[in-house]
Scaffold this active site. Structure first.
Site, short mmCIF file in Angstrom:
data_model
loop_
_atom_site.label_atom_id
_atom_site.label_comp_id
_atom_site.label_asym_id
_atom_site.label_seq_id
_atom_site.Cartn_x
_atom_site.Cartn_y
_atom_site.Cartn_z
N LYS A 32 0.84 -1.18 0.00
CA LYS A 32 0.00 0.00 0.00
C LYS A 32 0.88 1.25 0.00
CE LYS A 32 -3.96 -1.97 2.46
NZ LYS A 32 -4.80 -1.89 3.69
N GLY A 45 -9.14 19.21 -21.06
CA GLY A 45 -8.55 20.35 -21.75
C GLY A 45 -9.37 21.62 -21.74
N ARG A 95 -14.58 10.02 -16.04
CA ARG A 95 -13.35 9.37 -15.58
C ARG A 95 -12.69 10.15 -14.44
NH1 ARG A 95 -8.84 10.88 -20.25
NH2 ARG A 95 -9.49 13.05 -20.52
N SER A 143 -8.85 15.19 -25.47
CA SER A 143 -8.97 13.98 -26.27
C SER A 143 -10.41 13.72 -26.64
CB SER A 143 -8.41 12.78 -25.50
OG SER A 143 -9.13 12.61 -24.28
N SER A 191 1.35 19.91 -29.31
CA SER A 191 2.69 19.84 -28.75
C SER A 191 3.64 19.34 -29.84
CB SER A 191 2.72 18.88 -27.56
OG SER A 191 2.46 17.55 -28.01
N GLU A 194 2.77 15.76 -30.61
CA GLU A 194 1.53 15.64 -31.38
C GLU A 194 1.73 16.05 -32.83
OE1 GLU A 194 -1.39 16.47 -27.52
OE2 GLU A 194 -0.81 18.10 -28.86
N GLY A 229 8.09 22.33 -24.58
CA GLY A 229 8.69 22.10 -23.27
C GLY A 229 9.88 22.99 -22.99
N ASP A 259 -2.48 23.68 -21.29
CA ASP A 259 -3.78 24.32 -21.13
C ASP A 259 -3.63 25.77 -20.68
OD1 ASP A 259 -5.06 21.93 -21.80
OD2 ASP A 259 -5.15 21.27 -19.72
N GLY A 294 1.06 19.57 -8.82
CA GLY A 294 -0.10 18.81 -9.26
C GLY A 294 -0.85 19.48 -10.38
#
Length: 320
Positions: A32, A45, A95, A143, A191, A194, A229, A259, A294
């Site tokens: 755990k 997005g 999701r 997506s 990106s 992509e 990046g 984003d 995050g």
């Protein structure tokens, strides 16, 4: 005499998520893994783009597909942030994506489900919103749901163009490929990875600029903004190619940088700034986002400060 305010920027998110982030000392198999500093954010997005536009002082209206108990949670999270939003109900469960930052290494582990299938009729309210909305800008970002037709963004682009709006796309795979081949766009923001997937080969910096310029020359998009990046970003237009280096900041998380870039760029365009000015502000917003842990996005004061610093330092290059 009062002046009428412009309509909000419309964002579309067909595959949103509740984003959960946390931290642990070490990620190990089998055992755990106890986490702390758990955070819940509305994600996907277009939703993130709407959050950025709102944070910068603009007005955005987020349309998103969602269902089940997690869809209700997503709606509550958006309302808590004061985001104007419209839930388009679907049968499936929205999701949940999960990210764990390992404190001992600084590495992030991301778990992103593909999301629920969507029926064609469940997409219609979003298409209707694009056709009837009064906003000058429409942003479709994120997506495609697994069962969505690959031309749904192309259909949205045509509907936006029919009423004189500017359609902006940030997607990948079949959604990006089909839209660029079927309907002209105002702005597309892939990106580097992509873009490489779209052209079918690896690209060096010169190749990125050429591929972006080719998209503009073909008439598929007026503006092509490529995020790279640590290598910065590149903007292709009929005026040429502008490359802006990355702004060096202390990176805490790469989540949400793209984003934040897109939200800031479109917000600046909606405020009447030139594509080049808006592009530079987008770079500053992406840098501000990576300073946050995050799924936390950029903040207005940091974006403006970073943009001012970058402008004073210069360093961009322009080719015609």
């Amino acid at each position: 005499m009062s002046v009428a305010r412009p309509a909000p920027i419309l964002t579309i998110t067909l595959n949103p998520a509740v984003d959960v982030s946390s931290e642990t000392d070490t990620v190990r198999p089998v055992r755990k893994v106890r986490t702390s500093n758990v955070r819940y954010d509305p994600g996907g997005g277009g939703i993130n783009v709407a959050r950025v536009i709102t944070a910068l002082g603009g007005e955005a209206e987020a349309y998103f597909l969602a269902g089940g108990e997690t869809g209700s949670l997503l709606t509550r999270l958006l309302r808590a942030e004061g985001i104007a939003s419209h839930l388009v109900p679907i049968e499936g469960q929205t999701r949940i994506s999960f990210m764990v930052r390992e404190r001992s290494t600084g590495l992030e582990y991301r778990f992103v489900p593909e999301g629920p299938p969507v029926q064609p009729q469940e997409l219609e309210p979003c298409l209707d919103a694009v056709a009837s909305h009064k906003g000058q800008y429409v942003i479709a970002s994120g997506s495609l749901p697994t069962s969505a037709p690959p031309d749904v963004y192309a259909r949205m682009a045509k509907l936006a163009a029919a009423r004189g709006a500017k359609f902006v796309l940030d997607s990948s795979g079949k959604g990006l490929d089909t839209t660029l081949k079927q309907s002209p766009l105002f702005l597309v923001k892939p990106s580097r990875g992509e873009l490489e997937q779209f052209v079918g080969r690896k690209l060096d910096e010169a190749g990125v600029g050429q591929a972006a310029s080719d998209i503009v020359a073909s008439g598929a998009a007026e503006l092509v903004a490529i995020t790279m990046g640590v290598d910065g970003a590149l903007l292709a237009s009929a005026r040429g190619v502008l490359r802006v280096p990355a702004i060096h900041v202390r990176v805490r998380s790469a989540l949400g940088a793209g984003d934040s870039f897109l939200g800031a760029m479109v917000w600046a365009l909606s405020e009447g700034r030139s594509p080049e000015e808006a592009f530079r502000l987008g770079v500053a917003a992406g840098a501000a986002a990576v300073m946050k842990p995050g799924f936390e996005l950029c903040r207005r004061e940091e974006v403006l400060a970073l943009n001012a610093t970058a402008l004073s330092a210069g360093g961009e290059s322009q080719t015609r």
